[in-house]
Design a protein around this motif. Sequence first.
Motif, PDB file in Angstrom:
ATOM      1  N   ASN A  17      36.371  40.951  25.022  1.00 38.93           N
ATOM      2  CA  ASN A  17      36.746  39.876  25.911  1.00 38.93           C
ATOM      3  C   ASN A  17      35.876  38.229  25.593  1.00 38.93           C
ATOM      4  O   ASN A  17      34.810  38.519  25.944  1.00 38.93           O
ATOM      5  CB  ASN A  17      36.958  40.201  27.203  1.00 38.93           C
ATOM      6  CG  ASN A  17      37.517  39.129  28.190  1.00 38.93           C
ATOM      7  OD1 ASN A  17      37.787  38.063  27.710  1.00 38.93           O
ATOM      8  ND2 ASN A  17      37.709  39.360  29.554  1.00 38.93           N
ATOM      9  N   ALA A  18      36.304  37.435  24.996  1.00 38.24           N
ATOM     10  CA  ALA A  18      35.409  36.379  24.723  1.00 38.24           C
ATOM     11  C   ALA A  18      35.369  35.324  25.971  1.00 38.24           C
ATOM     12  O   ALA A  18      34.557  34.664  26.054  1.00 38.24           O
ATOM     13  CB  ALA A  18      36.064  35.617  23.771  1.00 38.24           C
ATOM     14  N   GLY A  19      36.599  35.495  26.977  1.00 33.83           N
ATOM     15  CA  GLY A  19      36.367  34.848  28.105  1.00 33.83           C
ATOM     16  C   GLY A  19      37.400  33.731  28.157  1.00 33.83           C
ATOM     17  O   GLY A  19      37.918  33.350  27.318  1.00 33.83           O
ATOM     18  N   GLY A  20      37.450  32.858  29.024  1.00 34.13           N
ATOM     19  CA  GLY A  20      38.390  31.905  29.386  1.00 34.13           C
ATOM     20  C   GLY A  20      38.135  30.645  28.637  1.00 34.13           C
ATOM     21  O   GLY A  20      36.706  30.167  29.161  1.00 34.13           O
ATOM     22  N   ALA A  33      51.837  37.351  25.727  1.00 34.31           N
ATOM     23  CA  ALA A  33      50.658  36.982  25.106  1.00 34.31           C
ATOM     24  C   ALA A  33      50.795  36.208  23.722  1.00 34.31           C
ATOM     25  O   ALA A  33      51.768  36.532  22.816  1.00 34.31           O
ATOM     26  CB  ALA A  33      49.416  38.074  24.879  1.00 34.31           C
ATOM     27  N   ALA A  34      50.006  35.338  23.367  1.00 34.68           N
ATOM     28  CA  ALA A  34      50.208  34.759  22.106  1.00 34.68           C
ATOM     29  C   ALA A  34      49.090  35.321  21.027  1.00 34.68           C
ATOM     30  O   ALA A  34      47.903  35.612  21.488  1.00 34.68           O
ATOM     31  CB  ALA A  34      49.861  33.304  21.921  1.00 34.68           C
ATOM     32  N   TYR A  35      49.207  35.588  19.819  1.00 38.64           N
ATOM     33  CA  TYR A  35      48.417  36.184  19.001  1.00 38.64           C
ATOM     34  C   TYR A  35      48.199  35.286  17.537  1.00 38.64           C
ATOM     35  O   TYR A  35      49.283  34.700  17.270  1.00 38.64           O
ATOM     36  CB  TYR A  35      48.849  37.600  18.240  1.00 38.64           C
ATOM     37  CG  TYR A  35      48.922  38.629  19.435  1.00 38.64           C
ATOM     38  CD1 TYR A  35      48.036  39.338  19.769  1.00 38.64           C
ATOM     39  CD2 TYR A  35      50.147  38.595  20.307  1.00 38.64           C
ATOM     40  CE1 TYR A  35      47.796  40.367  20.901  1.00 38.64           C
ATOM     41  CE2 TYR A  35      50.208  39.790  21.178  1.00 38.64           C
ATOM     42  CZ  TYR A  35      49.172  40.539  21.585  1.00 38.64           C
ATOM     43  OH  TYR A  35      49.279  41.643  22.538  1.00 38.64           O
ATOM     44  N   ALA A  54      45.734  35.398  23.120  1.00 39.53           N
ATOM     45  CA  ALA A  54      45.546  34.500  24.214  1.00 39.53           C
ATOM     46  C   ALA A  54      46.552  34.959  25.514  1.00 39.53           C
ATOM     47  O   ALA A  54      47.539  35.247  25.385  1.00 39.53           O
ATOM     48  CB  ALA A  54      45.819  33.155  23.470  1.00 39.53           C
ATOM     49  N   THR A  55      45.830  34.877  26.583  1.00 37.61           N
ATOM     50  CA  THR A  55      46.693  35.281  27.753  1.00 37.61           C
ATOM     51  C   THR A  55      46.625  34.380  28.895  1.00 37.61           C
ATOM     52  O   THR A  55      45.458  33.731  29.090  1.00 37.61           O
ATOM     53  CB  THR A  55      46.391  36.755  28.179  1.00 37.61           C
ATOM     54  OG1 THR A  55      45.187  36.854  28.551  1.00 37.61           O
ATOM     55  CG2 THR A  55      46.789  37.811  27.100  1.00 37.61           C
ATOM     56  N   VAL A  56      47.462  34.161  29.835  1.00 38.12           N
ATOM     57  CA  VAL A  56      47.120  33.321  31.083  1.00 38.12           C
ATOM     58  C   VAL A  56      47.532  34.075  32.317  1.00 38.12           C
ATOM     59  O   VAL A  56      47.073  33.902  33.249  1.00 38.12           O
ATOM     60  CB  VAL A  56      48.149  32.163  30.788  1.00 38.12           C
ATOM     61  CG1 VAL A  56      47.678  31.067  30.070  1.00 38.12           C
ATOM     62  CG2 VAL A  56      49.527  32.302  30.725  1.00 38.12           C
ATOM     63  N   SER A  57      48.481  35.134  32.152  1.00 40.97           N
ATOM     64  CA  SER A  57      49.033  36.087  33.241  1.00 40.97           C
ATOM     65  C   SER A  57      49.649  37.404  32.382  1.00 40.97           C
ATOM     66  O   SER A  57      50.173  37.342  31.295  1.00 40.97           O
ATOM     67  CB  SER A  57      49.878  35.264  33.883  1.00 40.97           C
ATOM     68  OG  SER A  57      50.601  36.265  35.097  1.00 40.97           O
ATOM     69  N   TYR A 106      51.623  24.444  30.325  1.00 39.68           N
ATOM     70  CA  TYR A 106      51.129  23.905  31.467  1.00 39.68           C
ATOM     71  C   TYR A 106      49.580  23.859  31.757  1.00 39.68           C
ATOM     72  O   TYR A 106      48.986  24.746  30.648  1.00 39.68           O
ATOM     73  CB  TYR A 106      51.833  24.616  32.499  1.00 39.68           C
ATOM     74  CG  TYR A 106      51.374  25.954  32.979  1.00 39.68           C
ATOM     75  CD1 TYR A 106      50.772  26.490  33.922  1.00 39.68           C
ATOM     76  CD2 TYR A 106      52.012  26.982  32.068  1.00 39.68           C
ATOM     77  CE1 TYR A 106      50.448  27.517  34.289  1.00 39.68           C
ATOM     78  CE2 TYR A 106      51.679  28.271  32.182  1.00 39.68           C
ATOM     79  CZ  TYR A 106      50.744  28.557  33.294  1.00 39.68           C
ATOM     80  OH  TYR A 106      50.732  30.100  33.623  1.00 39.68           O
ATOM     81  N   ASN A 107      49.010  23.328  32.751  1.00 41.29           N
ATOM     82  CA  ASN A 107      47.574  23.482  32.722  1.00 41.29           C
ATOM     83  C   ASN A 107      47.189  24.947  33.399  1.00 41.29           C
ATOM     84  O   ASN A 107      47.180  24.899  34.738  1.00 41.29           O
ATOM     85  CB  ASN A 107      47.160  22.192  33.734  1.00 41.29           C
ATOM     86  CG  ASN A 107      45.644  22.263  33.733  1.00 41.29           C
ATOM     87  OD1 ASN A 107      44.986  22.594  33.049  1.00 41.29           O
ATOM     88  ND2 ASN A 107      45.187  21.517  34.815  1.00 41.29           N
ATOM     89  N   ALA A 108      46.695  25.875  32.508  1.00 36.78           N
ATOM     90  CA  ALA A 108      46.152  27.086  33.105  1.00 36.78           C
ATOM     91  C   ALA A 108      44.988  27.419  32.226  1.00 36.78           C
ATOM     92  O   ALA A 108      45.158  27.070  31.079  1.00 36.78           O
ATOM     93  CB  ALA A 108      47.621  27.718  32.987  1.00 36.78           C
ATOM     94  N   ALA A 109      44.309  28.367  32.894  1.00 36.66           N
ATOM     95  CA  ALA A 109      43.014  28.712  32.023  1.00 36.66           C
ATOM     96  C   ALA A 109      43.661  29.865  31.059  1.00 36.66           C
ATOM     97  O   ALA A 109      44.261  30.902  31.593  1.00 36.66           O
ATOM     98  CB  ALA A 109      42.256  29.427  33.195  1.00 36.66           C
ATOM     99  N   VAL A 110      43.098  29.665  29.928  1.00 31.47           N
ATOM    100  CA  VAL A 110      43.655  30.586  28.874  1.00 31.47           C
ATOM    101  C   VAL A 110      42.529  31.626  28.388  1.00 31.47           C
ATOM    102  O   VAL A 110      41.443  30.960  28.279  1.00 31.47           O
ATOM    103  CB  VAL A 110      44.159  29.811  27.495  1.00 31.47           C
ATOM    104  CG1 VAL A 110      44.660  31.171  26.260  1.00 31.47           C
ATOM    105  CG2 VAL A 110      45.232  29.074  27.930  1.00 31.47           C
ATOM    106  N   ASN A 111      42.693  32.961  28.579  1.00 32.76           N
ATOM    107  CA  ASN A 111      41.494  33.785  28.272  1.00 32.76           C
ATOM    108  C   ASN A 111      41.860  34.477  26.676  1.00 32.76           C
ATOM    109  O   ASN A 111      42.883  34.661  26.401  1.00 32.76           O
ATOM    110  CB  ASN A 111      41.841  35.072  29.185  1.00 32.76           C
ATOM    111  CG  ASN A 111      40.453  36.010  29.001  1.00 32.76           C
ATOM    112  OD1 ASN A 111      39.546  35.774  29.687  1.00 32.76           O
ATOM    113  ND2 ASN A 111      40.634  36.949  28.340  1.00 32.76           N
ATOM    114  N   TYR A 112      40.990  34.624  26.029  1.00 29.68           N
ATOM    115  CA  TYR A 112      40.890  34.913  24.605  1.00 29.68           C
ATOM    116  C   TYR A 112      40.149  36.252  24.669  1.00 29.68           C
ATOM    117  O   TYR A 112      38.950  36.624  25.087  1.00 29.68           O
ATOM    118  CB  TYR A 112      40.383  33.870  23.854  1.00 29.68           C
ATOM    119  CG  TYR A 112      40.847  32.708  23.871  1.00 29.68           C
ATOM    120  CD1 TYR A 112      42.306  32.378  23.160  1.00 29.68           C
ATOM    121  CD2 TYR A 112      40.486  31.401  24.591  1.00 29.68           C
ATOM    122  CE1 TYR A 112      42.938  31.187  23.145  1.00 29.68           C
ATOM    123  CE2 TYR A 112      41.189  30.201  24.670  1.00 29.68           C
ATOM    124  CZ  TYR A 112      42.469  30.163  23.996  1.00 29.68           C
ATOM    125  OH  TYR A 112      43.087  28.977  24.069  1.00 29.68           O
TER     126      TYR A 112
END
Length: 346
Positions: free
Chosen positions: A92-95, A138-140, A130-133, A68-74
């Motif tokens: 933290n690389a950011g969104g 998380a995905a690695y 990778a995280t959204v919430s 879904y359309n969400a900001a992913v943070n790496y």
Amino acid sequence: MKNWLNKYFMIFVASLALMSCEKDEDTVTVRTGTEPALTVSATNLVLLEDEKANDAVTLNWSASDFGYNAAVNYTLQFALKGTDFAAPVELNAGGGILEKKFTVEELNNLINKLQVTPFEENEIEVRVKATVSKFVEAAYSDVTQLIVTPYLAEPGYLYVPGGYQGWSPETAPALISVDNDGIYKGIISFVGATDLGFKINPARNWDMDYGSGATAGTLAEKGGNLTVPTADTYEITANTNTMTWSYKLKSWGLIGDATPGGWDKDTNLKYDNAAGVWKATIELKAGNIKFRFNDDWALNYGDDDTSNNILNQGGKDIPVTTAGTYEIVFDNENEDGSVTYSVTKK
């Protein structure tokens, strides 16, 4: 009347069903994100201090899709090989960011946080998280192996301007990170201060400062003033890896019937950061004195032989024969491990 009520009830039930259908159509299915694909520009890196401003390595990764359309943070995670990322160093690389370039100095400081051996090859693992919430797993990325030869990191410094010294970062005492690993410690004296607020600055200016975060013990950029409970001396610890801070009382004082507080209350000494000694100028009466730690008798010093100014743990009372103004110096950082003092009449 009964028929009318039945018709009304049927219309109400139909409306609920329609609303339920409309709600189902808007339901978003959240799934585990797709794994980012990580690539690095080099895997065998020899870091040299005289090249610290040069580029060292670039990491790129693909976007992760959570359905879904969400900001992913790496977040980049680095760990010693074989530790299964039990205690990684994270950046933290950011969104929405899909690339990170490291200079030699940046990578060297980061790798040194893993407590590696300088000037030797160290096997390092890196991956992307990778995280959204916090409610979504998380995905690695797959783990990439690096061989890094770092140089010995220079000590890092943070500065502590506050009301106790006039809010001047230019002259503020420092917290030191001996291994430049993001953990800084130092002794800060608030003795005699009425304003106990302070900040933690990465440089001797106000371009950036760390203050209080959203919860107790956390740091935030340009946050509110940090504070300690009383005008005493504390060991301050700041961790820029976790953006946390803490303090603990670390106070040496003078006690005895020659002091203003008698045997009931310590007169606090003030830590001189530049000299690495504890000092005070005090009005003393004829009588006796001793030194003690954190207002408690568990650790105290006297002098069993007044001819050499070397203190003894739990030693005899130190006599003051003449009343007057004295400069007191207490030094427990001698290279030979001895604890020394001086009592000089002004």
